[in-house]
Every structure is written in structure tokens, then in C-alpha cells.
Design an enzyme around this catalytic site. Structure first.
Site, short mmCIF file in Angstrom:
data_model
loop_
_atom_site.label_atom_id
_atom_site.label_comp_id
_atom_site.label_asym_id
_atom_site.label_seq_id
_atom_site.Cartn_x
_atom_site.Cartn_y
_atom_site.Cartn_z
N HIS A 160 45.01 -21.15 -16.42
CA HIS A 160 44.40 -20.40 -15.22
C HIS A 160 44.94 -20.77 -14.01
O HIS A 160 44.45 -20.41 -12.72
CB HIS A 160 42.89 -20.89 -15.03
CG HIS A 160 42.07 -20.74 -16.54
ND1 HIS A 160 40.63 -20.68 -16.57
CD2 HIS A 160 42.50 -20.11 -17.52
CE1 HIS A 160 40.22 -20.35 -17.48
NE2 HIS A 160 41.28 -19.98 -18.30
N ASP B 83 42.21 -24.32 -18.81
CA ASP B 83 41.57 -24.07 -17.57
C ASP B 83 42.83 -24.05 -16.82
O ASP B 83 43.94 -23.65 -16.91
CB ASP B 83 40.40 -25.10 -17.47
CG ASP B 83 39.51 -24.42 -16.58
OD1 ASP B 83 39.76 -24.31 -15.37
OD2 ASP B 83 38.32 -24.57 -16.79
#
Length: 546
Positions: free
Chosen positions: A349, A322
Site C-alpha cells: 500500500h 499493507d
């Protein structure tokens, strides 16, 4: 260490002597030794941050020797019995609770013949106490959900309830003058099959998390480190890996120094080199996975300094499933005065702000950043994200000196990040600057995508200066999403220059509504030199598959 009044770190020379940290009118004294090996960094709030030193021998109030022997980085062979899932919790907590030395440390050491570990359930950190994990020591988390359950009986499952149901492995409330240091590892064992609860022998923590990808449920997984409130917290040298959920959450804190920290999910204990898992071995929400990739370890944020001020993350390495970093501002006083310096990001991310920006983010600097996304399908570089349900002011954010490659979405500034019917506050992104940015391209995605999208009443105001992409340029002429403008870029005031912007002409020729271009390119410097920027994560962390 820092002085509380100015948040300034002492010089490397001063760090070799006893230091005094003022807590109100009470002196907090600690002795340190060890010279700095990495250059100090200068913050925008006028202080200098330097590499922390390890506690001196006189500061160690307890030394505990590890009793467990990992096999290939795992303790799965030794804790299948749920009644024996956390045998070291009591000793560890007792050592922390009874550390009476001012500025004391609890030191975890390995046995003489190699890697060894502790196996524990949730622990509570205390003010004035540093947890020191020595080289070859791993603090392993229990894989029995009962150990982490906060009384709701939900930890270790996924359902429709969004209540917080799990304690973290390391917890703290209003923790002052504390930290976690050393060359050891904290391992959340996210890919190990659970030994208790409804998913006993059926799913790992990451299998539970993956259910949120295939159905509308909420995972109930523990974080690795979660502290709410406090001052003067240090993370130095340690590795945090394989968290069932977020790795590091430091919320509502002032004066945080994270230096030479490694954050990784998944490690080689749960994947293969290059994350090249064979077909049929990764999560499918039905059968337990035997191999994981960054795309299948959901919600494993790296470093989240929510609602914190005077935060430094320097010389650190992050690869997750993430956000590498997620600066949030969902309540309280917001997030101000943050510096991210000399950091390396891999799968993940991005260096992100949001999506909660309700109470504002300001005065944030990112300098000398390297991002190698390894062509991940969800790879992101730098990103500011929010939406009308949790928007707020993001201002005075500067990115300076960025090398990037193999990233699908190198630049994202998105006020329509999520689809929502709730309208509370509009996102406003102003005073955003990107200087000396060099993207070397992606094998899979070419120049990738660059998103510039805001509300007409709250336009994105961004400076692009010497922002250059090699080869194929990023796609900027995109369709809007989540109820946003139909064509992008939209509602953006670009200030270009003085250095060139390699994709500016394409944007000037094609864009949506509310877009203007100010400034002028008056210089033509070469792209930022990225010759030596990219280093394999495995060169700094043996458990890394990249």
C-alpha cells in the site's frame, strides 16, 4: 555505526577499525570488519550513512547453533504440541541478557549441512547487544498464542476489544546501541495454524486478521519487531517475513539505520509463485486458508518508524499486505529527518505518511525509489493520508527519482482518508515536491488514479516537476469521499515545472473547487530512465513469490 552527537556514519574505511560511540560521557566501543559494497547516502541533516559492517569475532559473546530443521521453509511438522511451542526461548534470552562484552553480539549459526532454525516465543532486546543471524539461520516464532499473551487472554482471537494483548516476537524498551544484523531470516509464521487458544487448529494468525475484513472486530496478533524508545539502532542484511501483524515498528527512537533489509508477506511457505492462489484456498473468515496473497494478509505493514528521528532506510526490498512504509506521528514529538534511498517496493500500500499525523512529519526525502505493484487491487505508490480526527502538519517532503509500474494508485495525497465524526485537528500538507517521476503504466489499471484532496482552510501545496506517465494518463477527475469535496482535485495549489507534467492539461480543464496552478514548464527533459530499475524480488530473496 554513528556518532551520537552528529548522527554521522563513519566512512567505510573507518568501519574496519574499532569505533567509539559516545553515550553521554561513557565510551561505547565496538570492533567491526567488512568493507562497504553499496554507495553511502547523504542525509538532509548533514550526515553520511554507509553500509554497516558485521561485528568482529572478538565482539561475539555467545554463539548458539540452531537445532531445528525446517521443511520447505516451515517448522509446522515439529511443533504441533503446544507445550513444546517455544523450546529455544530460554537459551536465546539468556544469551542476550548475559552478553557482557561492550558492544557485544549474540550470534545464531546454522548446522553445517544446510538451513536450520530456532523456535522461540517473545524475546527482549537489550542495550549494547546486537543479534546476529548468520546465513541459513531462521528464527521462527511460536504459533501458540499463549506464548505471546500479555495477560489479557486475548492474543490469537478477534473481538470488539482494541486493547494491545500480544507481545511481539522481538521487543525492546529504551534500547540504545543495539541492532539485528546478518543474512538470516526472522519468520513470524503468519499462515500457520495456531496450536492453542480458541482458534487452535481452526485459524492461522492471518485468518484471525482477515476477520477484521468481514466484521467489525479487532485482531489480536503479535508484531515481529517492536521497540519503544532508544538511540542508535541498526537493521542490516536481515529478512523479516510472514509477520502476524506489523513487521518492524521503531517508535520514539533517534538514529535508526536500516540497510539492505528484506521484508516479505507472504513467503513461498504460504503461497505459490506469483501469489496465484487457486480459487477457494484463500481466507474467507470461516475456514482456514491454505494459500495467501498480499491482499489477504491484513495489517502486515513493512517498516513503521513511528515518532522517530534521523531515520535511514536504504537499499531495501519490501512486499507486504499493507503499507510498505508508514511514517506516523500520533503522539510525542512527531517524526522528523527521514531518508528513504534506493529502495524497491512490490505488492503493498505504498511509501506512506499517516494516517496519524497529529504531532507532525517534516524533513523527509525519498530518492531513487522503484515501485512494482504487480497490478494488485490495493497497490499504492507514494501516499500521504490523514483525516480530521488525527490530522497535523506534514511539511517539507520531497520525492526525487521514482520509477513505477503496475500500480492502481500511483499518487495519493488525501486529507479525507477516513470517515470520522471526531474533529480534533485538521491535516495540512505543505512543501510537498515530486521530481523526476516516471510511471510506465499498469496492465490492469492503465494510468491508475491520482488523488489530490485537502481542506479549503488547509490546502495541499505540491510541486510537480517532470512527472510523466506513459500511455494512458492517470484519472484525476474523481469523486470526493469520506465527507470531502464533491469533485477532485480539490483545495490544491499546484506548482508545475520546470519539467513537464503529462496529465496537467487534463487537470487544468477539469477539477473541483479551490484549485490553482502556478509555475511554468520551461524544460522538456526525457522521462526518468527506468530501463534497469525493476528487479524481481526473488532475485534478492529466495523465499519471495514475485
Amino acid at each position: 555505526m554513528r556518532t551520537q552527537g552528529s548522527h554521522a556514519l563513519l566512512s567505510p574505511k573507518s568501519l574496519s577499525h574499532a569505533i567509539h560511540v559516545l553515550i553521554g560521557s561513557t565510551a561505547f566501543v565496538a570492533s567491526f570488519a567488512c568493507a562497504a559494497t553499496q554507495a553511502p547516502v547523504q542525509t538532509s541533516w548533514g550526515t553520511t550513512a554507509a553500509e554497516p559492517s558485521l561485528p568482529a569475532a572478538s565482539a561475539v559473546c555467545t554463539t548458539l547453533t540452531a537445532r531445528r530443521t525446517p521443511v520447505n521453509g516451515s517448522l509446522d511438522a515439529s511443533d504441533a504440541d503446544p507445550s513444546k511451542s517455544a523450546p529455544d526461548t530460554e537459551d536465546l534470552q539468556s544469551a542476550i541478557d548475559h552478553c557482557a562484552v561492550t558492544g557485544g553480539a549474540v550470534k545464531l549459526v546454522a548446522v553445517a549441512n544446510g538451513p536450520s532454525g530456532f523456535l522461540s516465543g517473545p524475546l527482549t532486546l537489550r542495550s549494547g547487544v546486537t543479534l546476529w543471524l548468520d546465513k541459513n539461520v531462521t528464527l521462527f516464532a511460536s504459533r501458540n498464542p499463549k506464548d505471546f499473551d500479555n495477560g489479557l487472554g486475548l492474543c490469537g482471537i478477534a473481538n470488539k476489544t482494541d486493547k494491545v494483548s500480544c507481545y511481539a516476537l522481538l521487543n525492546g524498551n529504551h534500547v540504545d546501541n543495539a541492532g539485528i544484523v546478518g543474512e538470516g531470516i526472522i519468520d513470524g509464521r503468519g499462515g500457520s495454524l495456531l496450536t492453542g487458544g480458541a482458534n487452535k487448529g481452526l485459524r492461522s494468525w492471518w485468518d484471525v486478521a482477515y476477520q477484521t475484513k468481514t466484521s467489525s472486530v479487532t485482531q489480536h496478533n503479535p508484531r515481529l519487531l517492536n521497540i519503544n524508545g532508544g538511540n542508535h539502532f541498526t537493521l542490516s542484511g536481515v529478512t523479516l517475513q510472514n509477520s502476524p501483524n506489523f513487521h518492524v515498528v521503531l517508535d520514539g527512537m533517534d538514529d535508526v539505520l536500516a540497510w539492505n533489509v528484506k521484508i516479505l508477506s507472504p513467503s513461498l511457505a504460504y503461497t505459490v509463485q506469483g501469489n496465484a492462489c487457486p480459487k477457494g484456498t484463500t481466507p474467507d473468515a470461516k475456514t482456514p486458508a491454505t494459500c495467501f496473497t498480499p491482499d489477504t494478509v491484513k495489517n502486515t505493514d513493512g517498516f513503521d518508524p513511528g515518532e522517530s528521528t534521523h531515520v535511514v532506510l536504504a537499499y531495501s526490498y519490501i512486499s507486504t499486505g499493507d503499507d510498505h512504509v508508514a511514517v506516523k506521528a500520533g503522539s510525542g514529538k512527531g517524526s522528523q529527518h527521514l531518508l528513504f534511498s534506493h529502495d524497491h517496493l512490490y505488492a503493498g500500500h505504498g511509501m506512506s505518511i499517516g494516517s496519524e499525523t497529529n504531532t507532525g512529519v517534516s524533513d523527509m526525502t525519498v530518492e531513487d525509489l522503484t515501485v512494482d505493484g504487480h497490478d494488485g487491487s490495493n497497490s499504492v505508490g507514494i501516499r500521504i493520508k490523514s483525516d480530521v480526527s488525527r490530522g497535523g502538519a506534514v511539511s517539507d517532503v520531497v520525492y526525487r527519482g521514482v520509477c513505477m509500474r503496475n500500480v492502481r494508485q500511483p499518487l495519493v495525497f488525501d486529507a479525507f482518508y477516513s470517515s470520522t465524526k471526531t474533529k480534533k485537528s485538521y491535516p495540512s500538507f505543505t512543501g510537498i515536491e515530486v521530481h523526476d517521476f516516471h510511471d510506465l503504466g499498469s496492465v490492469a489499471y492503465g494510468g491508475g488514479q491520482a488523488t489530490f484532496e485537502a481542506y479549503a482552510s488547509y490546502p495541499l501545496r505540491i510541486v510537480l516537476d517532470n512527472v510523466q506517465f506513459d500511455g494512458t494518463q492517470p484519472t484525476t477527475y474523481l469523486k470526493g469521499h469520506n465527507g470531502g469535496p464533491g469533485t477532485l482535485p480539490a483545495n490544491t495549489v499546484f506548482t508545475l515545472g520546470p519539467g513537464p507534467v503529462s496529465f496537467a492539461k487534463a487537470m487544468e480543464q477539469k477539477h473541483g473547487n479551490g484549485v490553482s496552478f502556478d509555475g511554468a514548464v520551461t524544460q522538456s527533459p526525457a522521462p526518468r530512465d527506468c530501463t534497469s530499475a525493476f528487479v524481481p524480488m526473488s532475485s534478492v530473496l529466495a523465499t519471495a513469490p514475485l
